[in-house]
Design an enzyme around this catalytic site. Structure first.
Site: not given
Ligand code: NAI
Length: 463
Positions: A442, A179, A234
């Site tokens: 830009h 996560g 696990v």
């Protein structure tokens, strides 16, 4: 300060402190109860802020080691001084927590130090003192979710808290949970030299994120050295003389593999924190996951008791808690306050960053909504080319009939800042055409957002 208070907020994390400040700004007499030595809760002390300090420093370290030479900046190979790195992080935390202390003083909010317990309607006990108040707000946040049989010692088996203060860079870091925490803190220590393995129960990392984004991001992280064991769990972590032995099984069951690590980071989510609050005494209802149940306006089932943030349902995000805290304070002060849950951004502060707001393609398909998608890669953006940060893309999803923007998903440098453009557009119920017809400066990375908007119903210019 003379009692009774108009409002006693329990917990000084982002939800609680913003609620307290806004209520005080609107004229209420406010106290905030906090058991920690510093204000700011998980986010400021052991969450958002310290992790960002480490992410920032480790990203610069990585750039100095890998990207500087290409720009003609010749320096000796950088070395990491972990003690100084941690001090840098601590300084960031202190600056922020002291800032909240200052804001409390400025707004005449009393910080009542200690554990707050609700002992009756309008009564909060802190140590020997019982605060009398018209309203109580529970903003006690969340705590690290534990895995049965795996004991966090914050030294070699750590939660996110321990992973912020490791004494040295581990050679091998095994993260349980793909996560946000696992990927952010895995990135920090990976950039500093750790070999990072992530064991994730599901078949993909970042559950809930747009599938295409996850696929691309997984590829990028693998290129950075992350090793993923997906669809795995696990079952055991054993301490041995040479490090940790981690037993991993396929999620669906099967043979056990033993992996080795120096540090294991447990990052399998968080749970609502209501320890010692006395919810049972006053009969405040909680749900199956221990979260305080509220109606649409943060009211619990008990009059005069409200709740916001991680302790109630919804995404466990500081900014979601902040919005709730402010909206509730406004309501308590007799004004209007609301949170638009459809437009809450989420950001993973890795490099590149991942950011999203609104619906994913998967969610829209499931809901049977028809949509158009416009995408634009950073490889075609002038500024990204100049900066050599061409990984990733902007993806805009808009309603097929109305063109209203339903979701925006970005992987790329500064995605966490760029997503805010989408948040603004969506908050104003904007269409992709609205963005496509705006003038963007830009050269900026933002132009990729405009080009993705152009791509929703037509053609981008630079592709
Ligand atoms: P998470 O819910 O984001 O991820 C936990 C992951 O662990 C999931 O992918 C889940 O499938 C996996 N998992 C669960 N049990 C497992 C198991 N037994 N074995 C292997 N994998 C398992 O939780 P995380 O990363 O711990 O973060 C906690 C909360 O903090 C989240 O709600 C997150 O949104 C928030 N947070 C947000 C940040 C941000 O906005 N940048 C940064 C850090 C945390």
């Amino acid at each position: 300060m003379a009692e009774p208070f108009d409002l006693v907020v329990i917990g000084a994390g982002p939800g609680g402190y913003e609620c307290a400040i806004k209520a005080a700004q609107l004229g209420l007499k406010v106290a905030c109860v906090e058991k920690n030595e510093t204000l700011g809760g998980t986010c400021l002390n052991v969450g958002c802020i310290p992790s960002k300090a480490l992410l920032h420093a480790s990203e610069l370290f990585d750039e100095a080691g890998h990207a500087f030479a290409g720009m003609g900046i010749e320096i000796p190979a950088p070395k990491i001084n972990v003690k100084q790195l941690i001090a840098f992080k601590d300084e960031a935390v202190e600056g922020n927590t002291k800032g909240i202390e200052f804001l409390f003083k400025k707004n005449k909010i009393e910080w009542v130090k200690g554990l707050g317990e609700i002992v009756g309607t309008g009564k909060v006990k802190v140590g020997e003192r019982v605060l009398e108040t018209k309203n109580i707000v529970i903003a006690t946040g969340s705590d690290v979710a534990k895995l049965p049989g795996i004991e966090i010692d914050e030294k070699t088996i750590v939660s996110s808290t321990g992973a912020l203060t490791l004494a040295k860079v581990p050679e091998r870091l095994l993260v349980i949970g793909g996560g946000v925490i696992g990927l952010e803190l895995g990135s920090v220590w990976g950039r500093l030299g750790a070999k990072v393995q992530v064991v994730e129960f599901l078949d993909a990392i970042l559950p809930g994120m747009d599938g295409e984004v996850v696929k691309n991001f997984t590829r990028i992280l693998k290129k950075q050295g992350f090793d993923f064991k997906l669809g795995s769990k696990v079952t055991k972590v054993e301490k041995t003389k040479t490090g940790l032995k981690v037993s991993v099984e396929p999620a669906k069951g099967g043979d056990t593999t033993v992996l080795e690590a120096d540090v294991v980071l447990v990052a399998v989510g968080r749970t609502a924190y209501t320890g010692g609050l006395g919810l049972e005494t006053v009969g405040v209802a909680t749900d199956k996951r221990g979260r305080v149940v509220t109606d649409g306006s943060f009211k619990t089932n008990v009059d005069g008791i409200y709740a916001v943030g991680d302790v109630i349902a919804g995404p466990m995000l500081a900014h979601k808690a902040m919005e709730e805290g402010v909206a509730l304070a406004e309501r308590l002060a007799g004004h209007y306050g609301a949170v638009n849950y459809d437009v809450i951004p989420g950001v993973v502060y890795t490099a590149p960053e991942v950011a999203s707001v609104g619906k994913t393609e998967e969610q829209l398909k499931e809901a049977g909504v028809e949509y158009n998608v416009g995408k634009f890669p950073f490889t075609a953006n002038g500024r990204a080319k100049a900066n050599k940060t061409t990984e990733g893309f902007v993806k805009i999803i808009a309603d097929k009939t109305t063109d209203r923007i339903l979701g925006v998903h970005i992987i790329g440098a500064n995605a966490g800042e760029l997503i805010q453009e989408a948040v603004v557009a969506m908050e104003f119920a904007g269409s992709s055409e609205d963005i496509a017809r705006m003038c963007f400066a830009h050269p900026t990375l933002s132009e990729a957002v405009k080009e993705a908007a152009l791509a929703v119903t037509g053609l981008p210019i630079h592709m």
